[in-house]
Scaffold this active site. Sequence first.
Site, PDB file in Angstrom:
ATOM      1  N   LYS A   1     -21.854 -13.473  34.351  1.00 22.89           N
ATOM      2  CA  LYS A   1     -22.222 -14.110  35.615  1.00 22.89           C
ATOM      3  C   LYS A   1     -22.907 -13.117  36.545  1.00 22.89           C
ATOM      4  O   LYS A   1     -22.424 -12.005  36.768  1.00 22.89           O
ATOM      5  CB  LYS A   1     -20.980 -14.696  36.291  1.00 22.89           C
ATOM      6  CG  LYS A   1     -21.290 -15.534  37.522  1.00 22.89           C
ATOM      7  CD  LYS A   1     -20.037 -16.187  38.073  1.00 22.89           C
ATOM      8  CE  LYS A   1     -20.384 -17.096  39.257  1.00 22.89           C
ATOM      9  NZ  LYS A   1     -19.167 -17.715  39.837  1.00 22.89           N
TER      10      LYS A   1
ATOM     11  N   CYS B   1     -20.060 -21.648  37.298  1.00 19.09           N
ATOM     12  CA  CYS B   1     -19.561 -22.096  38.597  1.00 19.09           C
ATOM     13  C   CYS B   1     -20.728 -22.390  39.535  1.00 19.09           C
ATOM     14  O   CYS B   1     -21.618 -23.149  39.181  1.00 19.09           O
ATOM     15  CB  CYS B   1     -18.590 -21.065  39.176  1.00 19.09           C
ATOM     16  SG  CYS B   1     -17.649 -21.665  40.598  1.00 19.09           S
TER      17      CYS B   1
ATOM     18  N   GLU C   1     -15.384 -22.820  32.299  1.00 17.15           N
ATOM     19  CA  GLU C   1     -15.157 -21.473  32.824  1.00 17.15           C
ATOM     20  C   GLU C   1     -13.692 -21.082  32.645  1.00 17.15           C
ATOM     21  O   GLU C   1     -12.791 -21.890  32.871  1.00 17.15           O
ATOM     22  CB  GLU C   1     -15.533 -21.459  34.311  1.00 17.15           C
ATOM     23  CG  GLU C   1     -15.297 -20.157  35.026  1.00 17.15           C
ATOM     24  CD  GLU C   1     -15.557 -20.273  36.523  1.00 17.15           C
ATOM     25  OE1 GLU C   1     -15.731 -19.219  37.161  1.00 17.15           O
ATOM     26  OE2 GLU C   1     -15.584 -21.406  37.050  1.00 17.15           O
TER      27      GLU C   1
END
Length: 551
Positions: free
Chosen positions: A361, A411, A290
């Site tokens: 995301k 994440c 990320e």
Amino acid sequence: MNLRAYLQSPRSAQHALLLLVGALHSLSFAPGPLPTWALPYVQIGCLAYLAKLTLQSESGRQVALGAWLFGFANFAVGLYWVTISMHEFGGMPLVMAIAALLIFAAALSLYGTLACFLAWRLLRPRVRFDPGVVIWISAVWAACWTFGEWLRGTLFTGFPWLNIAYAQVEGVYAPWAAVLGVYGVTWLSAFASAAVGLAILGRRSGREVQAAVGIAISLLLGVAGIALSHAAWSGPFGDPILVRLVQGNIPQSQKFDPALIERGIADYVMMARLAPKDGGRDPDLIVLPETVVPLLQHRVQPQVWQSWIDVARERQSTLLMGVPLFDRLDGRNRYTNSTIVVSPESQVDAIVRADVPRYDKFHLVPFGEFIPSGFRWFVDMMDIPLGDFDRGALGQTALPIAGQRVAPNICYEDVFGEEIIRSVQGDVDEGRASILVNVSNLAWFGNSWALRQHLQIARMRSIETARPMLRATNTGMTAAISPTGLVWAALDPHVKGVLDVEVQGTAGLTPYAQWSNWPVVTLSLLLLATAMLPVRKSASNAADSTGLENK
């Protein structure tokens, strides 16, 4: 009662013990300091203590306080690492960071408090040690606890971290996740906890044989779990591919430092470019963490993007990398936390325009990636870069790479199993995933339990979907996980390195991938509904109660 009298009373010792057991419970969600084999048993044993106290307590107030103390210690210890992100890297004064942790733990413990109070209200008048009643009580307790966990994982965007099911990843209940998902495993472990608690109470009442029937059922469910571990929920899809997972170990204090950003990117370029060991073949896919490029793509020098394209061409590989993106949608600026594909055919100007295969995301982190209404003041106390993103779509099409279909998640998105299964629902040939990939930067949390806890969570997602899960992280845990949740290979945390591993994609749907959480949630609600009926009818019938003492 004044403080001195309280400290001298038996109640204070019981409260202290609840805090201690809750803290011990928090150690069951990842190995270290406890050994891996002990995690399921510690979790069930600690929750059994809370179940026993709940079922023998004389008042709802006593139940609520006991459950809250247990949960408070569990979350305050188990999530201690959030203070690292707020204080060490966010710049918040330590006292305020600790206060924020304690408030967070106090709030999260309310879900378990609700579950225990509900269980006490429904079950206390009916506690007997007839075998059928023992099984029924254990089932209702499991329904209460599971419903509380589901609420915690759903309301206010959800925070299901430290769900009791994650303590069972190495246990006999884990294979049930392919059928009933993480909340199904929650139900089973909560059932076992109630069964143990009732067995202890039954022994004190002289009916240990009858009370132990719940434990016998729990053991049978464990045997069934072992049998389920041999079920083939998915089969091979395409040819195996060689994947390189890159862990740069860039300290969080340096990752966003303008004077050191170029050095961090150069380190990752160098590691991605490494030649295969012993003359082996080049990787088909190179996965980077990320925000491996911690700047919006249009603010990065073109030669930096050219260096990444050069890596893809030299290794004849496809790169999947975490990058924050800027583009315009419907006439407005849009910012996303994304992963992008860089291939030998990529062009610099297309990357700068964000015109590349990408995943945006969906499940953003409160305070870190979006600001809840009314909490701007709290976020302003911390120095968090890239902290206000737009949300991507749920169930985005998997990315076609090297003959496989790769579905990234970023994440803590992999904490939400009901969202991850959206990437596999349907036909792989029509854009559903054959391989799952998580890219994370947990450098925010130092060398803490967060890294190992996150690995356990990712393993549960593999079991639920029967898909391999690849994890590329900045500081750990970088790993390759099998479709059955086994860790094929992993890098040590907080080291710089690459992990080259051959991965076979899979196709096929587990029952959980088809059904999601609704069977378990529905079962729990039905059990609660049926439990309410006899309570109303027998509220005055003391003959059915055991008259358990609160010891």
